[in-house]
Design a protein around this motif. Structure first.
Motif, short mmCIF file in Angstrom:
data_model
loop_
_atom_site.label_atom_id
_atom_site.label_comp_id
_atom_site.label_asym_id
_atom_site.label_seq_id
_atom_site.Cartn_x
_atom_site.Cartn_y
_atom_site.Cartn_z
N LEU A 145 0.64 -1.32 -0.30
CA LEU A 145 0.31 -0.02 0.19
C LEU A 145 0.42 1.36 -0.49
CD1 LEU A 145 -2.68 -0.89 2.21
CD2 LEU A 145 -2.94 -1.41 0.06
N ALA A 146 0.19 2.41 -0.53
CA ALA A 146 1.45 3.42 -1.08
C ALA A 146 0.31 4.27 0.06
CB ALA A 146 1.02 3.82 -1.94
N ASP A 147 -0.95 4.55 1.28
CA ASP A 147 -1.49 4.84 1.71
C ASP A 147 -1.09 4.11 2.88
OD1 ASP A 147 -2.21 7.04 -0.17
OD2 ASP A 147 -3.53 5.69 -0.62
N THR A 148 -1.50 5.08 4.08
CA THR A 148 -2.01 4.76 5.21
C THR A 148 -3.35 4.36 5.78
OG1 THR A 148 0.14 6.02 6.09
CG2 THR A 148 -1.78 4.97 8.14
N VAL A 149 -3.65 3.16 5.99
CA VAL A 149 -4.72 2.82 5.94
C VAL A 149 -5.00 2.93 7.65
CG1 VAL A 149 -6.03 0.99 6.18
CG2 VAL A 149 -4.05 1.27 4.66
N LYS A 150 -6.33 3.92 7.92
CA LYS A 150 -7.10 4.08 9.44
C LYS A 150 -8.24 2.99 9.30
CE LYS A 150 -4.93 8.24 9.94
NZ LYS A 150 -3.85 7.29 12.01
N GLU A 151 -8.94 2.20 10.47
CA GLU A 151 -9.74 1.04 10.57
C GLU A 151 -10.74 2.06 11.19
OE1 GLU A 151 -11.17 -2.32 13.16
OE2 GLU A 151 -9.50 -1.79 13.31
N VAL A 152 -12.16 2.49 11.25
CA VAL A 152 -12.79 3.05 11.48
C VAL A 152 -14.12 2.62 11.84
CG1 VAL A 152 -12.17 5.08 10.06
CG2 VAL A 152 -14.26 3.67 9.24
N VAL A 163 -11.55 6.63 14.38
CA VAL A 163 -10.81 5.75 14.12
C VAL A 163 -10.81 5.08 15.25
CG1 VAL A 163 -7.91 5.52 13.79
CG2 VAL A 163 -10.16 7.50 12.21
N LEU A 164 -10.47 4.06 14.72
CA LEU A 164 -10.00 3.10 15.93
C LEU A 164 -9.27 2.20 15.88
CD1 LEU A 164 -13.92 0.04 15.31
CD2 LEU A 164 -13.31 2.15 16.61
N GLY A 165 -8.09 2.22 14.51
CA GLY A 165 -6.86 1.89 15.16
C GLY A 165 -6.36 2.21 13.36
N THR A 166 -4.25 2.31 13.74
CA THR A 166 -4.23 2.12 12.69
C THR A 166 -2.90 1.07 12.22
OG1 THR A 166 -3.97 4.65 12.80
CG2 THR A 166 -1.95 3.88 11.61
N PRO A 167 -3.60 0.07 12.11
CA PRO A 167 -2.77 -1.42 11.12
C PRO A 167 -1.00 -0.83 10.41
CG PRO A 167 -5.13 -1.15 10.35
CD PRO A 167 -5.09 0.47 10.02
N GLU A 168 -0.63 -1.36 10.47
CA GLU A 168 1.02 -1.76 10.18
C GLU A 168 0.80 -1.90 8.92
OE1 GLU A 168 5.35 -3.27 11.01
OE2 GLU A 168 3.80 -3.43 12.14
N ARG A 169 1.37 -0.38 7.99
CA ARG A 169 1.13 -0.63 6.48
C ARG A 169 2.00 -1.37 5.59
NH1 ARG A 169 2.27 4.73 4.05
NH2 ARG A 169 4.37 4.29 3.97
N ALA A 170 2.99 -1.59 6.47
CA ALA A 170 4.34 -2.82 5.81
C ALA A 170 3.80 -3.74 5.94
CB ALA A 170 4.91 -2.21 6.82
#
Length: 248
Positions: A145-152, A163-170
């Motif tokens: 992924l090129a963008d940071t992803v947020k769980e909402v 926002v519930l969390g920020t998964p590790e993009r890697a």
């Protein structure tokens, strides 16, 4: 050695029964023009471009199989590949299942490819097939992924969402198609995994629910899905560049 071609026969199933409402009114998404040719034809050619693919099954809209058959007959397709058209179901999961039902017994590897990914390169198709032949029951091409992803927490359209969390993009990948499968594993998934609502939109996810391993191989940036009008503009640009560079 004489049995190897039979044991390694590969078929591609292309579910093309959807309406593609996000592209706006008009023809079903798979029948929209791209460079003067319906996207579905590009997708069929992309699968048939692999010398390992001996059969392409197109799952048409339930009332559109004759139209799709005529469409395939009107366009030049590789002669070494066989083609079948069958009517689809109400959901993508049903349509893929109907495509699986018509496969000859000697097909051992099955690709499932989105008709809306018309420009997937043949090297990606071959990489998926090779990984299945090497023993993986399910294989998906994917990109980092090129963008940071947020769980909402989903809310009303247009409203702020917590926002519930920020998964590790890697650790995340954007999945593409064709997804490749050992035939028996995919058939078992379609027969035993029940998904509510509109059914499963990801065949590899169904295999995961069986407890079988799924592996990722590198995808390609040109295997993007044509979903919105801007995607169609990008696809036209990619196709024009290919034609200018190598007469694609």
């Amino acid at each position: 050695m004489s049995d190897q071609p039979r044991l390694s026969r590969t078929a591609a199933v292309i579910p093309a029964a959807g309406r593609g409402v996000r592209l706006g009114p008009g023809a079903p998404k798979a029948l929209r023009g791209l460079g003067g040719t319906p996207m579905l034809i590009h997708a069929v050619r992309a699968m048939a471009a692999s010398r390992s693919v001996s059969l392409v099954v197109v799952v048409a809209p339930p009332d559109g199989a004759p139209e799709v058959k005529n469409l395939l007959n009107e366009h030049a397709l590789p002669e070494r590949t066989d083609y079948l058209v069958v009517p689809g179901g109400d959901t993508r999961q049903e349509s893929v299942g109907l495509g699986l039902d018509v496969l000859p017994e000697d097909i051992s590897v099955v690709l499932v490819h989105d008709a809306a990914r018309p420009l997937v390169p043949v090297d990606t198709v071959d990489a998926v097939i090779e990984a299945v032949r090497d023993g993986a029951p399910a294989v998906v091409p994917a990109l980092p992924l090129a963008d940071t992803v947020k769980e909402v927490e989903p809310g009303a359209p247009g409203e702020p969402e917590p926002v519930l969390g920020t998964p590790e993009r890697a650790r995340l990948r954007a999945v593409q198609t064709p997804q490749g499968f050992d035939r028996d594993t995919l058939v078992r998934a379609h027969r035993t995994v029940v998904v509510g609502g509109e059914g499963a939109t990801d065949d590899a996810g169904m295999v995961e629910r069986l407890g079988e391993p799924v592996v990722v191989v590198p995808g390609h940036e040109e295997a993007f899905k044509v979903t919105r009008p801007l995607d169609l503009v990008l696809a036209e640009a990619v196709l024009a560049r290919r034609r200018a560079n190598d007469g694609f």
